[in-house]
Write an enzyme that holds these catalytic residues in place. Structure first.
Site, PDB file in Angstrom:
ATOM      1  N   THR A   1       1.251  -1.154  -0.148  1.00 40.72           N
ATOM      2  CA  THR A   1      -0.278   0.187  -0.088  1.00 40.72           C
ATOM      3  C   THR A   1       0.604   1.007   0.036  1.00 40.72           C
ATOM      4  OG1 THR A   1       0.060   0.235   2.329  1.00 40.72           O
ATOM      5  CG2 THR A   1      -1.810  -1.163   1.483  1.00 40.72           C
ATOM      6  N   ASP A   2       0.330   1.657  -0.254  1.00 39.68           N
ATOM      7  CA  ASP A   2       0.539   3.500  -0.497  1.00 39.68           C
ATOM      8  C   ASP A   2       0.497   4.018   1.019  1.00 39.68           C
ATOM      9  OD1 ASP A   2       2.077   6.083  -0.278  1.00 39.68           O
ATOM     10  OD2 ASP A   2       0.918   6.680  -1.771  1.00 39.68           O
ATOM     11  N   TRP A   3       2.307   4.512   1.734  1.00 39.73           N
ATOM     12  CA  TRP A   3       1.529   4.672   3.396  1.00 39.73           C
ATOM     13  C   TRP A   3       0.634   5.559   4.087  1.00 39.73           C
ATOM     14  CZ3 TRP A   3       5.276   2.566   1.025  1.00 39.73           C
ATOM     15  CH2 TRP A   3       6.336   1.603   2.113  1.00 39.73           C
ATOM     16  N   GLY A   4      -0.183   3.859   4.297  1.00 42.19           N
ATOM     17  CA  GLY A   4      -1.555   4.613   4.945  1.00 42.19           C
ATOM     18  C   GLY A   4      -2.699   4.200   3.809  1.00 42.19           C
ATOM     19  N   ALA A   5      -2.696   3.587   2.652  1.00 43.98           N
ATOM     20  CA  ALA A   5      -3.738   3.149   1.696  1.00 43.98           C
ATOM     21  C   ALA A   5      -4.476   2.218   2.154  1.00 43.98           C
ATOM     22  CB  ALA A   5      -3.082   3.586   0.068  1.00 43.98           C
TER      23      ALA A   5
END
Ligand code: BGC
Length: 808
Positions: free
Chosen positions: A230-234
């Site tokens: 995931t993108d950071w926090g996605a």
């Protein structure tokens, strides 16, 4: 799955499996000691290594180790030099190896839908073929060193506003033809170790749990073998993510989601096979990384990397205009004006910001070449936008006394950054004021631009030369100086259109959409595909870039096994080859980017007049000629048919154009193709899309394009876990939460100082907090919030809301 992985899976407990699918902290994965599997590190990317020293804080304050800062995306793409980009990848890979980093988070292959996109400075192009080739070269280089890449942000992450929750409404054909091919090319030709899914939703489902994107397209269509991170926090719903092909959640979320995975297995919501699929891929990644980590440490020659960064920067600069003015002979008296000449902008703001081990300044480099005594300097304006009449006056005096003025202008960090979009295409007002003040000196002024995306240039007709230097990395300054003096012959070509005005950009009426939804109504009419087809005048077209020499195109020829005269039978395996002789007709060595565009004569679907389908950069000594051969396959002529879910090239006439930019076509040939697809009658349901100049992409037209109704936006209330902090900031319960988060982010990002970088940090911190979905509070701040507390706040907010509604 190898035997080794199967055995490992059998030895792992459910807890360990769940843990492996979630990061250990900001940058590390969990290791498994009893299997001798190390905890490996992933970190940013993409134009240099950003390995934070000490505790990781995502986009934060903690410094990174010194590294080489290469030019950012637009400059790299403007080089059109995949050999160089691959070399840069090798250098990045080596720096990772030396620092024990296993995955470098890049490259960013998103398409520049609109020049206001806040992160355009990090992305390559408005054209998917060019973006894909550059991304593939980058990955090939990095991965040749035993370090993984993370191709990002998959997919359709084309602006920053509410990037964490916005829903992109897009039709399948546009997705396949414009927004996905760069990813497709990179995945199918290089197998990146990881692909990073984006924050946004695509057609109603978060990219992080989007079966169509992650499983159907990425794995089944393209054969992706690596992991999706995931993108950071996605991450939205960890269990749904695992089910649909998201393997790793980053950063770590403590035991919040580990527990959810375990519970889902226990209650049957998730099967062990589904979980094992993710775990197996993560184990494979760690094994690959372990092989490199176990090998001898790589020694890095940073000075050699600086030289490489300089060579790439030289090819990244684009000479936009030159009325026989440049190069400037080194005995001239030069006035260097503009604070950016002495405080250069060489990279963008946000998660890609690295810590270069050295940075050249243009003023120093100009002095080295033109001689200290011949060069005077004054700032002329301040990069913090403070008005200063005395400075302007000094600039006017210096300009009057000089033979030539080198005027440095551009965008400072607060005008372009990750986290927020640009508001306009203009240069900062203080810089425009200075240019106005220098009105009488403009005829001897070379404007040097430092920016990460197109800007408007109201003074374009007043100055004899303009050099676009983009964000050239730590060695960008010497590249500029060498081009100004003629030591280097510029060879960059724009990988994006510079429009005359924002209103001319077809996506503008729908950009960036609302906080909840963005509609890609303009469809395939992105960048030059629109401007060229509609003959809309632009400031500088896609592919444009001048040289100090000239090139002649001759002898354009087609060949191919099935070619007879100007007709060919084209199936999905054979090729049409285009050859052309390029001659350097000037008196100095230089490089030309030969661009090959294809357009269909009478398509059944709306199609651009020209689309880039092949290119080659060729270096020629003065007077030298070379025959260039380019290949076009079935796909080069095809469009995406959404009904059949297939690429179809219709039997029809096609124009193959060769040129030096999309507007500067030197020769063209028409070929009649017989393919597996007969020419269909024009699709009348898409009438308005056949006439893009009208820009009449009304509801009905968009519905026809989508093949279904336009989804309703999710209402603001009742609040839920994906409501953003910004959305609750005006409520009595939300306000303190907003304030405290803003304070945390401001501190984390060093937004307290009184300079222009800090101002950008403040804007970014504000945007990150406003856009943050409530679900991420316990992920990013487990010390302050639990998920249960957030749910309580949401329930309380909804109760208050209902009470107010009852009162009304
Ligand atoms: C960015 C990514 C980056 C990640 C880690 C995110 O906010 O969108 O591009 O790789 O942070 O820093």
């Amino acid at each position: 799955m190898t035997k080794n992985i199967q055995t490992m899976l059998q030895t792992l407990t459910l807890e360990e499996k769940a843990m492996l699918c979630i990061g250990k902290d900001v940058w590390h994965l969990h290791g498994i000691e009893h299997l001798d599997m190390p905890s490996i590190m992933m970190t940013d990317g993409p134009h240099g290594l950003r390995k934070q020293v000490g505790e990781g804080d995502h986009v934060g304050l903690n410094d990174a180790v010194p590294a080489t800062c290469f030019p950012t995306g637009p400059g790299l793409a403007a080089s059109w030099n995949t050999t160089f980009i691959e070399k840069m990848g090798v250098a990045l890979g080596k720096e990772c190896r030396a620092q024990g980093v296993s995955v470098l988070l890049g490259p960013g292959a998103n398409i520049k839908r609109n020049p206001l996109g806040g992160r355009n400075f990090e992305y390559f192009s408005e054209d998917p073929l060019l973006a894909g080739d550059i991304a593939a070269a980058w990955i090939k280089g990095v991965q040749s060193q035993g370090v993984g890449a993370s191709l990002k942000h998959y997919a359709v992450n084309n602006h920053e506003h509410c990037r964490m929750t916005v829903d992109v409404i897009i039709d399948q054909r546009t997705l396949r033809e414009i927004y996905l091919p760069a990813f497709e090319k990179a995945v199918t030709t290089t197998q990146p170790w990881t692909v990073m899914c984006s924050y946004n939703k695509v057609n109603g489902t978060f990219a992080a749990e989007n079966k169509i994107l992650l499983d159907d397209i990425l794995v089944k269509d393209w054969g992706f073998k690596g992991i999706v991170v995931t993108d950071w926090g996605a991450n939205n719903n960890r269990v749904e993510g695992i089910k649909h092909g998201q393997h790793l959640e980053m950063p770590g979320s403590g035991d919040l989601n580990t527990k959810k995975i375990i519970a889902a297995i226990e209650n049957g919501q998730l099967t062990t096979q589904e979980l094992d699929k993710s775990v197996a891929r993560i184990l494979e990644l760690i094994l690959k990384a372990k092989t490199s980590l176990n090998e001898e440490k790589v020694a890095v020659d940073l000075n050699a990397h600086h030289k490489l960064a300089a060579s790439i920067a030289q090819e990244s600069c684009v000479l936009l205009k030159n009325e026989n003015f440049l190069p400037i002979s080194i005995d001239k008296k030069i006035a260097v004006i503009g604070e950016l000449a002495n405080n250069t902008r060489y990279q963008g703001a946000g998660s890609s910001k690295i810590n270069p081990f050295t940075v050249e300044q243009p003023l120093d480099e100009i002095k080295k070449i033109f001689g200290r005594d011949n060069v005077s300097y004054t700032a002329g304006y301040h990069i913090n936008d403070m008005e200063d009449a005395a400075e302007q006056k000094r600039a006017m005096t210096l300009a009057e006394q000089a033979d030539v003025v080198f005027l440095f202008v551009g965008l400072t960090p607060k005008y372009e950054s990750e986290g927020f979009d640009r508001q306009h295409l203009d240069l900062p007002q203080v810089q425009l004021d200075l240019i106005n003040a220098l009105e009488n000196q403009l005829s001897k002024t070379v404007v040097v631009l430092q920016n990460g995306a197109p800007i408007t240039l109201p003074f374009v007709d007043e100055v004899p030369a303009i050099l676009e230097a983009y964000l050239g990395g730590q060695a960008g300054a010497s590249a500029i100086a060498k081009i100004l003096s003629g030591e280097v012959n510029p060879s960059g070509k724009l990988a994006e259109t510079f429009p005359l005005a924002l209103e001319d950009v077809p996506s503008q009426p729908y950009f960036p959409g609302t906080t909840k939804q963005v509609q890609y109504r303009e469809s395939i009419w992105v960048g030059y595909r629109y401007f060229d087809t509609t003959k809309t005048k632009v400031l500088f077209p896609f592919g444009h870039g001048l040289s100090y020499t000239t090139f002649d195109y001759s002898n354009v020829r087609l060949s191919g096994d099935t070619l007879q005269g100007q007709s060919a039978q084209l199936d999905r395996h054979n090729l049409i080859k285009v050859s052309v002789t390029i001659t350097n007709t000037g008196d100095r060595a230089g490089a030309e980017v030969v661009q090959c565009y294809v357009g269909q004569a009478t398509p059944s679907q709306p199609r651009p007049k020209k689309e880039l389908k092949a290119f080659k950069k060729v270096f020629l000594a003065a007077g030298e000629s070379q025959v260039i051969e380019l290949e076009l396959d079935y796909r080069a002529f095809a469009y995406w048919n959404s009904k059949q879910s297939a690429w179809l090239a219709e039997s029809n006439d096609y124009t193959i154009s060769l040129g030096s930019s999309v507007e500067d076509i030197r020769d063209a040939v028409i070929v009649t193709l017989k393919t597996d697809t007969p020419l269909a009658p024009a699709n009348t349901a898409l009438k308005t899309y056949f006439e893009p100049a009208k820009r009449d992409f009304h509801d009905e037209a968009f519905i026809a394009l989508l093949g279904h109704s336009i989804p309703q936006e999710i209402p603001l209330t009742p609040y839920h876990l994906n409501s953003t902090i910004g959305e609750i900031a005006n409520t009595s319960l939300g306000k303190p939460l907003f304030d405290s988060m803003l304070a945390i982010f401001n501190t984390m990002m060093g937004a307290g100082a009184n300079d222009s970088a800090a101002e950008a940090s403040r804007l970014m911190a504000q945007a990150l907090v406003v856009d943050m979905p409530l679900r991420n509070l316990p992920v990013f701040n487990p010390q302050y919030y639990t998920e249960a507390q957030i749910v309580q706040i949401i329930n309380a907010l909804n109760k208050l809301e209902n009470k107010q509604k009852d009162k009304q």
